[in-house]
Design an enzyme around this catalytic site. Sequence first.
Site, short mmCIF file in Angstrom:
data_model
loop_
_atom_site.label_atom_id
_atom_site.label_comp_id
_atom_site.label_asym_id
_atom_site.label_seq_id
_atom_site.Cartn_x
_atom_site.Cartn_y
_atom_site.Cartn_z
N GLU A 294 47.01 -76.56 55.05
CA GLU A 294 45.91 -77.39 54.57
C GLU A 294 46.36 -78.83 54.73
OE1 GLU A 294 43.07 -76.17 54.08
OE2 GLU A 294 43.72 -74.09 54.10
N CYS A 328 43.62 -84.93 48.55
CA CYS A 328 43.12 -84.65 49.90
C CYS A 328 41.60 -84.62 49.88
CB CYS A 328 43.68 -83.33 50.39
SG CYS A 328 43.53 -82.07 49.15
#
Length: 549
Positions: A294, A328
């Site tokens: 990720e 993020c």
Amino acid sequence: MSAPGIFTPPTPQNEPIKSYAPGTPERAELKARLKELEGERIRIPHVIGGKDVYSDETFEAVEPHHKSHVLADVSKAGPEQVQQAIDAARDAHGEWSSMPWHERAAIFLRAAELLAGPWRATLNAATMLNQSKTAHQAEIDAVCEMVDFWRYNAEFIVRIYSEQPYSPTGTWNRMEYRPLEGFVFAVSPFNFTCIGGNLSSSPALMGNTVVWKPASTAAFSAYFLMRVLQAAGLPDGVINLVYGSGSTVGNAALASPELAGIHFTGSTEVFNGMWETVGTNISSYRNYPRIVGETGGKDFILAHPSAEAEAVATAVVRGSFEYQGQKCSAASRLYVPSNIWPEVKERLVADVATIKMGDPSDFENFMGAVIDSSAFETHTNAIAEARSAGAEVLTGGSTDDSEGYFVQPTVITTEDKGFRLLRDELFGPIVTTYVYDEKRWDDTLRLVDDTAPYALTGAVFATDRSAIEEAHEALRYAAGNFYVNDKPTGAVVGQQPFGGSRASGTNDKAGSMWNLIRWVTPRTVKETFLSATDYRYPFLAPDGDGRVT
Ligand code: NAD
């Protein structure tokens, strides 16, 4: 010996978030723990095969908001320590991988209760000091999300194991969810304590053994999380924690023929580099390594002309500036139609002016410092770039690293829809706004989709239902986590499985069974109860009258 029974783990519940409001017991306990941890300077070892291993070489774990304050001297691994960790993982593999799943799950469920109870203040305090999070930001990360991962994963494992093939009468077809053969290399970022815990423990839950390398700027909290796992009874060698430079540890781990998988969260650039190394080494591995990563984001908030201006402004303040924008999922580009911009702008400027920034141990602060000097430099340069490119700095815009790495919450507006700050991830408290002509909704949908290479999170604000539907369709691949009339941050385990595609990663959805499934390599077993005893099929017999038809 395995216990007879088909067991059902406790139904998972999200860990309630404590308030830390004045007068609460949790506030008093946390403040006391902050003082204790700040008052000492500890030595942090690697944990290899269950043993504390100290390196001669160390690095300092500091407070980003008080950069001269050293919390710990952290052991720094060389290639030989990485090899020791790989060896320890191999030694532990046999016993751990054949332990009944409910025994493994019980260890992580116990870890969840230890963290929710006696270790809560320690993990929160460590995360606040080491990563400059407020009490609330530490609580939702280091405690609640970590507890949720452990509780929910115990349920997901049952769902995976229950997925079994059809068996006609006379046979029994079974799927055995074997752990991978070799070790899993877990590499975690600085910004969430729980990501380090999940990257290492989710493969372990499935029966794998792990070498875990956290970001050096989160070493202090990783150390305490490892202690929780040890206190929960995690056997030696199941998770081996080593600290050190990414490339030193990474190159040594990726060179091992026993590499069975990579569980990564961090920047796109580092992940791409690791994937390339795996490609170069591919013929030396015993198995094709599972690669789960990720990575970065350039997450958007898109407002439709029918959106409520107050809701948009609030989503920006919370979605872009909490934890200094170092999520993020943080909104870093904003598309607002000309009709509501004056109101959104006024509200944003007013709200941002009330934000307090400073040492998170002072609970009145909404923001702390950015993680280190390199992040500070990136943000300082980006603001300078905006000014020199003729973009307007609407609020914030100043930075100060005399005491710690402080960057004011900053809203930039640009008329250049291709401006770099609308494309590249900065990972700080800077949001860039593009105000579009309210009649150009369709064009703006395309613009949002095309501008950045990432596709992690995004939010659309509208009260007109057809606009929501259009955004759903046009932005189908623009975000793996898509929000309607809500900020794009704050995914909760069991509620919004997390991850994105394009340059944002492999989208294996942390906090779901889709992630856990990457850590098994199933074996299909077919058992026949009465074996065939003649190779001839009936059709091979001659016809009765001997005629060929
Ligand atoms: P980073 O990429 O700098 O570091 C991540 C980890 O990789 C660290 O442990 C680092 O030491 C290690 N590393 C660096 N070079 C390496 C190498 N050559 N081999 C092996 N490991 C190496 O990221 P960061 O600054 O810690 O975190 C911020 C980044 O993480 C942002 O890009 C953010 O978007 C991303 N992130 C993504 C998610 C998500 O779920 N998509 C979640 C959190 C953070």
